[in-house]
Motif scaffolding. Structure first.
Motif, mmCIF file in Angstrom:
data_model
loop_
_atom_site.group_PDB
_atom_site.id
_atom_site.type_symbol
_atom_site.label_atom_id
_atom_site.label_comp_id
_atom_site.label_asym_id
_atom_site.label_seq_id
_atom_site.Cartn_x
_atom_site.Cartn_y
_atom_site.Cartn_z
ATOM 1 N N SER A 26 0.846 -1.199 0.000
ATOM 2 C CA SER A 26 0.000 0.000 0.000
ATOM 3 C C SER A 26 0.879 1.246 0.000
ATOM 4 O O SER A 26 1.866 1.311 0.737
ATOM 5 C CB SER A 26 -0.915 0.038 1.239
ATOM 6 O OG SER A 26 -1.773 -1.082 1.288
ATOM 7 N N PHE A 27 0.512 2.214 -0.822
ATOM 8 C CA PHE A 27 1.198 3.511 -0.832
ATOM 9 C C PHE A 27 0.386 4.486 -1.676
ATOM 10 O O PHE A 27 -0.533 4.092 -2.393
ATOM 11 C CB PHE A 27 2.623 3.390 -1.391
ATOM 12 C CG PHE A 27 2.683 2.969 -2.839
ATOM 13 C CD1 PHE A 27 2.741 3.911 -3.865
ATOM 14 C CD2 PHE A 27 2.689 1.626 -3.188
ATOM 15 C CE1 PHE A 27 2.795 3.526 -5.192
ATOM 16 C CE2 PHE A 27 2.747 1.226 -4.506
ATOM 17 C CZ PHE A 27 2.795 2.177 -5.514
ATOM 18 N N ASP A 28 0.725 5.762 -1.576
ATOM 19 C CA ASP A 28 0.102 6.820 -2.368
ATOM 20 C C ASP A 28 1.170 7.577 -3.136
ATOM 21 O O ASP A 28 2.303 7.700 -2.675
ATOM 22 C CB ASP A 28 -0.650 7.822 -1.474
ATOM 23 C CG ASP A 28 -1.813 7.194 -0.724
ATOM 24 O OD1 ASP A 28 -2.371 6.207 -1.239
ATOM 25 O OD2 ASP A 28 -2.153 7.684 0.373
ATOM 26 N N PHE A 35 7.961 9.577 -6.771
ATOM 27 C CA PHE A 35 7.911 8.525 -5.754
ATOM 28 C C PHE A 35 8.802 7.376 -6.217
ATOM 29 O O PHE A 35 8.594 6.805 -7.292
ATOM 30 C CB PHE A 35 6.472 8.042 -5.559
ATOM 31 C CG PHE A 35 6.289 7.068 -4.429
ATOM 32 C CD1 PHE A 35 6.035 7.521 -3.142
ATOM 33 C CD2 PHE A 35 6.366 5.697 -4.647
ATOM 34 C CE1 PHE A 35 5.871 6.628 -2.095
ATOM 35 C CE2 PHE A 35 6.197 4.796 -3.609
ATOM 36 C CZ PHE A 35 5.945 5.261 -2.327
ATOM 37 N N ARG A 225 9.855 10.947 -2.095
ATOM 38 C CA ARG A 225 9.714 9.871 -1.106
ATOM 39 C C ARG A 225 10.154 8.558 -1.750
ATOM 40 O O ARG A 225 10.131 8.419 -2.967
ATOM 41 C CB ARG A 225 8.261 9.746 -0.623
ATOM 42 C CG ARG A 225 7.795 10.889 0.269
ATOM 43 C CD ARG A 225 6.418 10.592 0.856
ATOM 44 N NE ARG A 225 5.428 10.422 -0.209
ATOM 45 C CZ ARG A 225 4.468 9.485 -0.197
ATOM 46 N NH1 ARG A 225 4.401 8.621 0.797
ATOM 47 N NH2 ARG A 225 3.605 9.405 -1.184
ATOM 48 N N MET A 227 9.879 4.161 -1.334
ATOM 49 C CA MET A 227 9.381 2.926 -0.722
ATOM 50 C C MET A 227 10.404 1.823 -0.986
ATOM 51 O O MET A 227 10.773 1.569 -2.130
ATOM 52 C CB MET A 227 8.021 2.528 -1.303
ATOM 53 C CG MET A 227 7.488 1.214 -0.734
ATOM 54 S SD MET A 227 5.811 0.814 -1.289
ATOM 55 C CE MET A 227 6.119 0.385 -3.002
ATOM 56 N N ALA A 234 6.506 -4.063 1.244
ATOM 57 C CA ALA A 234 7.057 -2.749 1.554
ATOM 58 C C ALA A 234 7.595 -2.800 2.983
ATOM 59 O O ALA A 234 6.846 -3.090 3.921
ATOM 60 C CB ALA A 234 5.990 -1.672 1.429
ATOM 61 N N ILE A 237 8.805 3.194 4.086
ATOM 62 C CA ILE A 237 8.340 4.298 3.243
ATOM 63 C C ILE A 237 8.658 5.589 3.988
ATOM 64 O O ILE A 237 8.215 5.775 5.120
ATOM 65 C CB ILE A 237 6.832 4.226 2.950
ATOM 66 C CG1 ILE A 237 6.452 2.879 2.318
ATOM 67 C CG2 ILE A 237 6.409 5.375 2.041
ATOM 68 C CD1 ILE A 237 4.951 2.683 2.126
ATOM 69 N N GLU A 308 4.373 3.503 11.895
ATOM 70 C CA GLU A 308 4.756 4.880 11.557
ATOM 71 C C GLU A 308 5.457 5.537 12.733
ATOM 72 O O GLU A 308 4.969 5.516 13.868
ATOM 73 C CB GLU A 308 3.534 5.706 11.151
ATOM 74 C CG GLU A 308 3.893 7.095 10.673
ATOM 75 C CD GLU A 308 2.782 7.783 9.918
ATOM 76 O OE1 GLU A 308 2.975 8.962 9.546
ATOM 77 O OE2 GLU A 308 1.733 7.153 9.700
ATOM 78 N N GLN A 313 7.394 5.099 7.743
ATOM 79 C CA GLN A 313 6.748 3.817 8.000
ATOM 80 C C GLN A 313 7.792 2.720 7.794
ATOM 81 O O GLN A 313 8.458 2.677 6.755
ATOM 82 C CB GLN A 313 5.581 3.587 7.034
ATOM 83 C CG GLN A 313 4.402 4.519 7.242
ATOM 84 C CD GLN A 313 3.330 4.264 6.204
ATOM 85 O OE1 GLN A 313 3.426 4.718 5.067
ATOM 86 N NE2 GLN A 313 2.299 3.539 6.577
#
Length: 330
Positions: A26-28, A35, A225, A227, A234, A237, A308, A313
């Protein structure tokens, strides 16, 4: 604002005895953000990229999770559930790709302008002559003379072909460009030119970049950023500067300490011992435990989730132990 939202993505290979190559990632990716996705060969980076863009081939399959593209001018699109026609409309128009073999991704028997024009006219209702003009403009953007638009890929140097592939990805002004190790096959001087050019283009056009590589030193300079992936998961991050200055996961620390610093005092290089695990027989606990110099007994039995701490994270039991020790010290 978020442009791409990935939640609990799972990708498996095979059917009878499926091997999980991407495990609940999961990531944005924010608008205008670069990224980075980092890890050794076999960590799942390319599998993740092909799943996000729906370019995976059998026996790979998406076994779970969501990939949501959130445009600023319309409703969100769930890429995992898109139909072939919806994917065709989104690719290159909204989400473009620069492949790992960028130098050989151009068709060797077609003129460069023809390949660019075909991609442009698939999404734009313009005449062929106008599409060729647009192709020449794109080559000019990446520092390739406009007259090369009538040439063939073999007439370009390796670095020029790499830049042409980046130019092609920008043909329809996408919101997101996914790049899978686009500078692997070029020398360090050309790599620097390509990355500087990419940064200038990104600053000018504002597109987001999902940059996949095994080179931490490159990402520290380029990405906002990063990851870090290990065995399909992951494990950290964090902002790029924090990844370099204060990595939380022992694997990230090992990657950081495996390349020399160009600034500051000399330090001893320390590689990561051992080899990545067999995905068919992962350890019961933390996948990195057999190689980890900081492992504790609980690491053999417990698979840590992302925790976190201070904008970072990390999936490591050491973070919990540090928190307990700090609380006890108070």
């Amino acid at each position: 604002m978020t442009l791409l939202e990935v939640r609990d993505l799972v990708v498996e290979y095979g059917t009878d005895q499926a091997v999980r190559a991407v495990d609940r990632v999961s990531f944005d990716v924010g608008r205008g953000e670069i990224f980075g996705v980092l890890g050794e060969s076999g960590s799942g980076k390319t599998t993740l990229m092909t799943a996000i863009t729906r370019l995976q081939r059998p026996p790979a399959r998406i076994a779970g999770g969501t990939v949501t593209y959130r445009p600023s001018d319309g409703p969100p699109a769930e890429l995992v559930g898109c139909s072939p026609q919806q994917l065709r409309d989104l690719r290159w128009e909204r989400v473009a790709v620069v492949f790992q073999s960028a130098m050989s991704s151009l068709n060797p028997v077609m003129r460069i302008g023809t390949q660019f024009a075909d991609a442009i006219r698939a999404h734009r209702s313009i005449k062929r002559a106008a599409a060729w003009d647009r192709a020449a403009d794109l080559l000019d953007l990446v520092g390739i003379p406009r007259d090369r638009v009538r040439g063939y890929p073999h007439e370009l140097s390796g670095g020029m072909r790499q830049r042409a592939a980046i130019a092609l990805s920008l043909a329809c002004e996408p919101d997101l460009v996914v790049m899978d190790e686009p500078t692997t096959a070029v020398d360090v001087v050309m790599q620097r030119q390509i990355l500087d050019n990419l940064k200038q283009l990104q600053d000018s056009f504002g597109f987001s970049v999902l940059f996949v590589t095994h080179d931490l030193s490159l990402l520290v300079e380029l990405a906002d950023r990063i990851m870090v992936m290990y065995a399909g998961r992951a494990v950290e991050i964090a902002p790029a500067a924090d990844i370099y200055r204060d990595p939380k996961h022992p694997y990230t620390q090992g990657l950081r300490d495996s390349f020399p610093s160009l600034h500051g005092p000399r330090r001893e290089l320390r590689g990561i011992g051992g080899a990545p695990p067999d995905l068919r027989q992962l350890p019961a606990g933390c996948a990195f435990e057999p190689r980890c110099p900081q492992r504790v007994d609980d690491c053999r039995e417990t698979s840590p989730a992302l925790i976190e701490r201070d904008h970072t994270q990390a999936a490591c039991l050491l973070l919990d132990l540090q928190e307990v020790r700090h609380a006890g010290g108070r």
